[in-house]
Write a protein that holds these residues in place. Sequence first.
Motif, mmCIF file in Angstrom:
data_model
loop_
_atom_site.group_PDB
_atom_site.id
_atom_site.type_symbol
_atom_site.label_atom_id
_atom_site.label_comp_id
_atom_site.label_asym_id
_atom_site.label_seq_id
_atom_site.Cartn_x
_atom_site.Cartn_y
_atom_site.Cartn_z
ATOM 1 N N LYS A 8 -16.842 -22.010 -16.108
ATOM 2 C CA LYS A 8 -17.591 -21.797 -14.859
ATOM 3 C C LYS A 8 -16.647 -21.814 -13.666
ATOM 4 O O LYS A 8 -16.755 -20.979 -12.766
ATOM 5 C CB LYS A 8 -18.670 -22.870 -14.678
ATOM 6 N N GLN A 9 -15.728 -22.759 -13.658
ATOM 7 C CA GLN A 9 -14.772 -22.838 -12.560
ATOM 8 C C GLN A 9 -13.846 -21.621 -12.548
ATOM 9 O O GLN A 9 -13.529 -21.091 -11.484
ATOM 10 C CB GLN A 9 -13.965 -24.126 -12.637
ATOM 11 N N ALA A 10 -13.428 -21.181 -13.714
ATOM 12 C CA ALA A 10 -12.560 -20.004 -13.800
ATOM 13 C C ALA A 10 -13.306 -18.761 -13.308
ATOM 14 O O ALA A 10 -12.739 -17.937 -12.581
ATOM 15 C CB ALA A 10 -12.078 -19.806 -15.233
ATOM 16 N N ASP A 11 -14.572 -18.637 -13.684
ATOM 17 C CA ASP A 11 -15.379 -17.497 -13.225
ATOM 18 C C ASP A 11 -15.550 -17.535 -11.710
ATOM 19 O O ASP A 11 -15.447 -16.505 -11.045
ATOM 20 C CB ASP A 11 -16.757 -17.491 -13.898
ATOM 21 N N ALA A 12 -15.803 -18.712 -11.171
ATOM 22 C CA ALA A 12 -15.975 -18.847 -9.715
ATOM 23 C C ALA A 12 -14.676 -18.493 -8.998
ATOM 24 O O ALA A 12 -14.701 -17.812 -7.963
ATOM 25 C CB ALA A 12 -16.410 -20.269 -9.369
ATOM 26 N N HIS A 13 -13.561 -18.931 -9.553
ATOM 27 C CA HIS A 13 -12.264 -18.611 -8.951
ATOM 28 C C HIS A 13 -12.019 -17.102 -8.990
ATOM 29 O O HIS A 13 -11.597 -16.511 -8.006
ATOM 30 C CB HIS A 13 -11.135 -19.345 -9.683
ATOM 31 N N ARG A 14 -12.291 -16.486 -10.122
ATOM 32 C CA ARG A 14 -12.104 -15.038 -10.264
ATOM 33 C C ARG A 14 -12.966 -14.278 -9.265
ATOM 34 O O ARG A 14 -12.505 -13.343 -8.625
ATOM 35 C CB ARG A 14 -12.456 -14.614 -11.688
ATOM 36 N N GLU A 15 -14.225 -14.686 -9.143
ATOM 37 C CA GLU A 15 -15.127 -14.025 -8.203
ATOM 38 C C GLU A 15 -14.640 -14.183 -6.766
ATOM 39 O O GLU A 15 -14.686 -13.239 -5.981
ATOM 40 C CB GLU A 15 -16.544 -14.583 -8.353
ATOM 41 N N ALA A 16 -14.173 -15.367 -6.425
ATOM 42 C CA ALA A 16 -13.666 -15.601 -5.067
ATOM 43 C C ALA A 16 -12.429 -14.750 -4.805
ATOM 44 O O ALA A 16 -12.306 -14.131 -3.737
ATOM 45 C CB ALA A 16 -13.349 -17.084 -4.867
ATOM 46 N N MET A 17 -11.525 -14.694 -5.774
ATOM 47 C CA MET A 17 -10.319 -13.885 -5.598
ATOM 48 C C MET A 17 -10.653 -12.399 -5.509
ATOM 49 O O MET A 17 -10.048 -11.676 -4.716
ATOM 50 C CB MET A 17 -9.321 -14.142 -6.729
ATOM 51 N N GLU A 18 -11.612 -11.942 -6.305
ATOM 52 C CA GLU A 18 -12.027 -10.543 -6.225
ATOM 53 C C GLU A 18 -12.558 -10.218 -4.838
ATOM 54 O O GLU A 18 -12.239 -9.182 -4.262
ATOM 55 C CB GLU A 18 -13.082 -10.236 -7.281
ATOM 56 N N ARG A 19 -13.379 -11.128 -4.298
ATOM 57 C CA ARG A 19 -13.938 -10.912 -2.960
ATOM 58 C C ARG A 19 -12.834 -10.904 -1.911
ATOM 59 O O ARG A 19 -12.787 -10.022 -1.038
ATOM 60 C CB ARG A 19 -14.976 -11.988 -2.627
ATOM 61 N N LEU A 20 -11.930 -11.857 -1.986
ATOM 62 C CA LEU A 20 -10.836 -11.930 -1.019
ATOM 63 C C LEU A 20 -9.939 -10.695 -1.097
ATOM 64 O O LEU A 20 -9.541 -10.141 -0.071
ATOM 65 C CB LEU A 20 -10.014 -13.199 -1.245
ATOM 66 N N ARG A 63 -4.608 -23.869 -2.766
ATOM 67 C CA ARG A 63 -5.579 -24.929 -3.067
ATOM 68 C C ARG A 63 -5.965 -24.897 -4.545
ATOM 69 O O ARG A 63 -6.091 -25.936 -5.184
ATOM 70 C CB ARG A 63 -6.822 -24.805 -2.192
ATOM 71 N N HIS A 64 -6.152 -23.690 -5.062
ATOM 72 C CA HIS A 64 -6.522 -23.554 -6.479
ATOM 73 C C HIS A 64 -5.413 -24.102 -7.374
ATOM 74 O O HIS A 64 -5.687 -24.836 -8.326
ATOM 75 C CB HIS A 64 -6.810 -22.077 -6.805
#
Length: 72
Positions: A8-20, A63-64
């Motif tokens: 879940k954390q990896a997916d959230a990180h991936r989604e955040a990076m994709e958005r950024l 931060r990640h």
Amino acid sequence: MNTTEHEKQADAHREAMERLCREYGEALKTYDMAKAAGDSALAAQLELVVAEKSNVMQAYMERHLESRAVLH
């Protein structure tokens, strides 16, 4: 941390990076268009936006990486 939580954390990180990355790419494209159109005032403003997006991505990654170092 169990695998599901880690996933879940990896997916959230991936989604955040994709958005950024998408936001950075859009800002850079708009900057390039303004520069090509010869609109130096707009290009100068957009250059600041591009730099800010880059800084946000870098800070997020730092931060990640720091949080991963603490977990491992």
